[in-house]
Write a protein that holds these residues in place. Sequence first.
Motif, PDB file in Angstrom:
ATOM      1  N   VAL A  31      31.602  37.171  36.137  1.00 11.60           N
ATOM      2  CA  VAL A  31      31.884  35.771  36.436  1.00 11.60           C
ATOM      3  C   VAL A  31      30.638  35.168  37.052  1.00 11.60           C
ATOM      4  O   VAL A  31      30.070  35.712  38.004  1.00 11.60           O
ATOM      5  CB  VAL A  31      33.074  35.638  37.416  1.00 11.60           C
ATOM      6  N   GLN A  32      30.187  34.037  36.503  1.00 11.73           N
ATOM      7  CA  GLN A  32      28.929  33.462  36.942  1.00 11.73           C
ATOM      8  C   GLN A  32      29.001  32.887  38.338  1.00 11.73           C
ATOM      9  O   GLN A  32      28.038  32.926  39.084  1.00 11.73           O
ATOM     10  CB  GLN A  32      28.505  32.365  35.957  1.00 11.73           C
ATOM     11  N   ASN A  33      30.151  32.307  38.732  1.00 15.06           N
ATOM     12  CA  ASN A  33      30.267  31.661  40.027  1.00 15.06           C
ATOM     13  C   ASN A  33      31.396  32.309  40.817  1.00 15.06           C
ATOM     14  O   ASN A  33      32.568  32.014  40.627  1.00 15.06           O
ATOM     15  CB  ASN A  33      30.531  30.162  39.857  1.00 15.06           C
ATOM     16  N   TRP A  34      31.050  33.179  41.740  1.00 16.63           N
ATOM     17  CA  TRP A  34      32.059  33.893  42.506  1.00 16.63           C
ATOM     18  C   TRP A  34      32.840  32.967  43.426  1.00 16.63           C
ATOM     19  O   TRP A  34      33.945  33.290  43.850  1.00 16.63           O
ATOM     20  CB  TRP A  34      31.387  35.000  43.324  1.00 16.63           C
ATOM     21  N   ASP A  35      32.294  31.795  43.738  1.00 14.27           N
ATOM     22  CA  ASP A  35      33.020  30.872  44.605  1.00 14.27           C
ATOM     23  C   ASP A  35      34.276  30.344  43.928  1.00 14.27           C
ATOM     24  O   ASP A  35      35.213  29.913  44.605  1.00 14.27           O
ATOM     25  CB  ASP A  35      32.110  29.708  45.015  1.00 14.27           C
ATOM     26  N   ASP A  36      34.337  30.375  42.585  1.00  8.57           N
ATOM     27  CA  ASP A  36      35.554  29.954  41.891  1.00  8.57           C
ATOM     28  C   ASP A  36      36.742  30.843  42.268  1.00  8.57           C
ATOM     29  O   ASP A  36      37.893  30.395  42.221  1.00  8.57           O
ATOM     30  CB  ASP A  36      35.348  29.993  40.374  1.00  8.57           C
ATOM     31  N   TYR A  37      36.468  32.094  42.624  1.00 11.70           N
ATOM     32  CA  TYR A  37      37.538  33.005  43.047  1.00 11.70           C
ATOM     33  C   TYR A  37      38.304  32.432  44.228  1.00 11.70           C
ATOM     34  O   TYR A  37      39.519  32.600  44.347  1.00 11.70           O
ATOM     35  CB  TYR A  37      36.941  34.352  43.449  1.00 11.70           C
ATOM     36  N   ARG A  38      37.562  31.774  45.129  1.00  9.57           N
ATOM     37  CA  ARG A  38      38.191  31.221  46.328  1.00  9.57           C
ATOM     38  C   ARG A  38      39.229  30.160  45.958  1.00  9.57           C
ATOM     39  O   ARG A  38      40.321  30.114  46.537  1.00  9.57           O
ATOM     40  CB  ARG A  38      37.104  30.619  47.237  1.00  9.57           C
ATOM     41  N   ALA A  57      50.382  37.181  35.163  1.00  4.17           N
ATOM     42  CA  ALA A  57      49.988  38.582  35.332  1.00  4.17           C
ATOM     43  C   ALA A  57      48.492  38.755  35.106  1.00  4.17           C
ATOM     44  O   ALA A  57      47.842  39.581  35.762  1.00  4.17           O
ATOM     45  CB  ALA A  57      50.783  39.461  34.365  1.00  4.17           C
ATOM     46  N   GLU A  58      47.938  37.962  34.191  1.00  6.05           N
ATOM     47  CA  GLU A  58      46.503  38.059  33.891  1.00  6.05           C
ATOM     48  C   GLU A  58      45.637  37.693  35.088  1.00  6.05           C
ATOM     49  O   GLU A  58      44.450  38.024  35.142  1.00  6.05           O
ATOM     50  CB  GLU A  58      46.148  37.144  32.710  1.00  6.05           C
ATOM     51  N   ALA A  59      46.241  36.994  36.052  1.00  7.85           N
ATOM     52  CA  ALA A  59      45.472  36.551  37.218  1.00  7.85           C
ATOM     53  C   ALA A  59      45.327  37.633  38.277  1.00  7.85           C
ATOM     54  O   ALA A  59      44.494  37.504  39.182  1.00  7.85           O
ATOM     55  CB  ALA A  59      46.136  35.323  37.850  1.00  7.85           C
ATOM     56  N   GLN A  60      46.104  38.698  38.164  1.00  7.73           N
ATOM     57  CA  GLN A  60      46.135  39.670  39.257  1.00  7.73           C
ATOM     58  C   GLN A  60      44.772  40.341  39.533  1.00  7.73           C
ATOM     59  O   GLN A  60      44.392  40.498  40.695  1.00  7.73           O
ATOM     60  CB  GLN A  60      47.205  40.735  38.976  1.00  7.73           C
ATOM     61  N   PRO A  61      44.002  40.750  38.512  1.00  9.88           N
ATOM     62  CA  PRO A  61      42.669  41.299  38.825  1.00  9.88           C
ATOM     63  C   PRO A  61      41.767  40.291  39.523  1.00  9.88           C
ATOM     64  O   PRO A  61      40.985  40.656  40.414  1.00  9.88           O
ATOM     65  CB  PRO A  61      42.116  41.689  37.441  1.00  9.88           C
ATOM     66  N   ILE A  62      41.862  39.028  39.114  1.00 11.33           N
ATOM     67  CA  ILE A  62      41.070  37.975  39.745  1.00 11.33           C
ATOM     68  C   ILE A  62      41.487  37.812  41.198  1.00 11.33           C
ATOM     69  O   ILE A  62      40.659  37.698  42.110  1.00 11.33           O
ATOM     70  CB  ILE A  62      41.235  36.638  38.995  1.00 11.33           C
ATOM     71  N   LEU A  63      42.804  37.794  41.452  1.00  5.90           N
ATOM     72  CA  LEU A  63      43.311  37.606  42.807  1.00  5.90           C
ATOM     73  C   LEU A  63      42.932  38.780  43.699  1.00  5.90           C
ATOM     74  O   LEU A  63      42.610  38.598  44.879  1.00  5.90           O
ATOM     75  CB  LEU A  63      44.827  37.432  42.778  1.00  5.90           C
ATOM     76  N   ALA A  64      42.956  39.978  43.143  1.00  9.07           N
ATOM     77  CA  ALA A  64      42.563  41.149  43.942  1.00  9.07           C
ATOM     78  C   ALA A  64      41.108  41.044  44.365  1.00  9.07           C
ATOM     79  O   ALA A  64      40.751  41.316  45.519  1.00  9.07           O
ATOM     80  CB  ALA A  64      42.802  42.431  43.138  1.00  9.07           C
ATOM     81  N   ALA A  65      40.246  40.636  43.435  1.00  9.79           N
ATOM     82  CA  ALA A  65      38.833  40.459  43.764  1.00  9.79           C
ATOM     83  C   ALA A  65      38.649  39.329  44.774  1.00  9.79           C
ATOM     84  O   ALA A  65      37.848  39.428  45.705  1.00  9.79           O
ATOM     85  CB  ALA A  65      38.034  40.176  42.495  1.00  9.79           C
ATOM     86  N   ALA A  66      39.402  38.232  44.594  1.00 12.23           N
ATOM     87  CA  ALA A  66      39.289  37.091  45.497  1.00 12.23           C
ATOM     88  C   ALA A  66      39.718  37.471  46.902  1.00 12.23           C
ATOM     89  O   ALA A  66      39.090  37.076  47.887  1.00 12.23           O
ATOM     90  CB  ALA A  66      40.126  35.933  44.974  1.00 12.23           C
ATOM     91  N   ARG A  67      40.802  38.245  47.016  1.00 13.46           N
ATOM     92  CA  ARG A  67      41.274  38.658  48.343  1.00 13.46           C
ATOM     93  C   ARG A  67      40.256  39.570  49.022  1.00 13.46           C
ATOM     94  O   ARG A  67      40.072  39.514  50.240  1.00 13.46           O
ATOM     95  CB  ARG A  67      42.626  39.344  48.221  1.00 13.46           C
ATOM     96  N   SER A  68      39.592  40.409  48.240  1.00 12.06           N
ATOM     97  CA  SER A  68      38.552  41.268  48.813  1.00 12.06           C
ATOM     98  C   SER A  68      37.408  40.436  49.359  1.00 12.06           C
ATOM     99  O   SER A  68      36.884  40.706  50.439  1.00 12.06           O
ATOM    100  CB  SER A  68      38.034  42.243  47.754  1.00 12.06           C
ATOM    101  N   LEU A  69      37.028  39.402  48.599  1.00 15.14           N
ATOM    102  CA  LEU A  69      35.963  38.515  49.071  1.00 15.14           C
ATOM    103  C   LEU A  69      36.381  37.770  50.319  1.00 15.14           C
ATOM    104  O   LEU A  69      35.618  37.663  51.285  1.00 15.14           O
ATOM    105  CB  LEU A  69      35.601  37.506  47.966  1.00 15.14           C
ATOM    106  N   GLU A  70      37.622  37.236  50.348  1.00  9.42           N
ATOM    107  CA  GLU A  70      38.108  36.517  51.529  1.00  9.42           C
ATOM    108  C   GLU A  70      38.135  37.423  52.746  1.00  9.42           C
ATOM    109  O   GLU A  70      37.775  37.029  53.848  1.00  9.42           O
ATOM    110  CB  GLU A  70      39.508  35.968  51.273  1.00  9.42           C
ATOM    111  N   SER A  71      38.570  38.666  52.539  1.00  8.10           N
ATOM    112  CA  SER A  71      38.638  39.609  53.647  1.00  8.10           C
ATOM    113  C   SER A  71      37.251  39.911  54.193  1.00  8.10           C
ATOM    114  O   SER A  71      37.034  39.966  55.401  1.00  8.10           O
ATOM    115  CB  SER A  71      39.323  40.899  53.189  1.00  8.10           C
ATOM    116  N   ALA A  72      36.289  40.105  53.284  1.00  8.48           N
ATOM    117  CA  ALA A  72      34.921  40.396  53.718  1.00  8.48           C
ATOM    118  C   ALA A  72      34.329  39.237  54.501  1.00  8.48           C
ATOM    119  O   ALA A  72      33.655  39.418  55.513  1.00  8.48           O
ATOM    120  CB  ALA A  72      34.054  40.718  52.504  1.00  8.48           C
ATOM    121  N   ILE A  73      34.620  38.019  54.045  1.00  9.87           N
ATOM    122  CA  ILE A  73      34.079  36.839  54.716  1.00  9.87           C
ATOM    123  C   ILE A  73      34.723  36.651  56.077  1.00  9.87           C
ATOM    124  O   ILE A  73      34.066  36.363  57.073  1.00  9.87           O
ATOM    125  CB  ILE A  73      34.292  35.589  53.833  1.00  9.87           C
ATOM    126  N   SER A  74      36.051  36.826  56.155  1.00  6.30           N
ATOM    127  CA  SER A  74      36.757  36.576  57.409  1.00  6.30           C
ATOM    128  C   SER A  74      36.430  37.601  58.479  1.00  6.30           C
ATOM    129  O   SER A  74      36.531  37.323  59.666  1.00  6.30           O
ATOM    130  CB  SER A  74      38.267  36.569  57.160  1.00  6.30           C
TER     131      SER A  74
END
Length: 293
Positions: free
Chosen positions: A3-10, A62-79
């Motif tokens: 994914v080119q822009n990881w901020d979209d995960y947020r 259901a297709e969103a679940q891998p994206i959400l898992a990655a997004a939650r990891s990023l949010e956790s790292a940032i917080s």
Amino acid sequence: MHVQNWDDYRFVAVLARTGSLAETSRLLGVDRSTVQRRVKALETRLGYSLFLRNGSHYEPLAEAQPILAAARSLESAISTAPAPADGETLAGNLSITTTDSIYMSGVSEMIDAFQALHPSLRLNLSVTTRRLALDQLEADVAIRPSDSPPDHFIGRRVCDLAFGVFASHSYVAQNAGLRRDEHAWLTVSDDMSNSPPGRWIDAHVPKDRRVLRADTFIAIAEACRLGRGVALLPKSYAARLPELVALDHLMDAPHATGLWLLTHPDMRNNPRVRAFLDFIGRQLSTRKKHFAG
């Protein structure tokens, strides 16, 4: 998966958590169209949808679940990333950009207070109305008025920035009773014509009544103070000029835009940037009424 822009995960993560465009836009400090664009951009790059829309509610597929898992990891790292406290030592350079009228409306004192807390930090201040260039890393942080800042910046709308029509006491005494289209107007120049106040001028002031144009509100306010005409100015700055009087009857309705704290996604976890954003954000929040008029 690339994914080119990881901020979209947020954007995807918050929308999945809230299920609401309105709540997502409120939490992220952007408008609804920005949330829609960011989510759609990610779906386009992935080649499939991430949400099922049911009325105003967004349900992650259901297709969103891998994206959400990655997004939650990023949010956790940032917080959990440590942020310097106000009294903690920071060193190095920090580049800040804002406009002249915002700087002179009380932000100068806020920046001074921040530097007093971090005397080892060297600040590079750019006070300008020219277009933001955070994407070129010309500045680390921007404090800017905007209806909708560019999508590739991140930040939040701290408060409203209200505008009003003002003139000097001497001008009012000599021009009492004039209609809006009969006054001499002091306005923004072409490079600010697409700004919120520039659009207000275009919609409400005949071109033949615009007797002076300038590229900064400081210059416009000075001509206004000298009695050259009336001007649309930020109320927070005009309040510091006792020679000016408000002419609210020349406005059909209140006019305001947003006051934003912005940075580049690559800089948001920088300790200097985070410390400044947190400090100035708190300072601006305590003075919302001052900027909102």
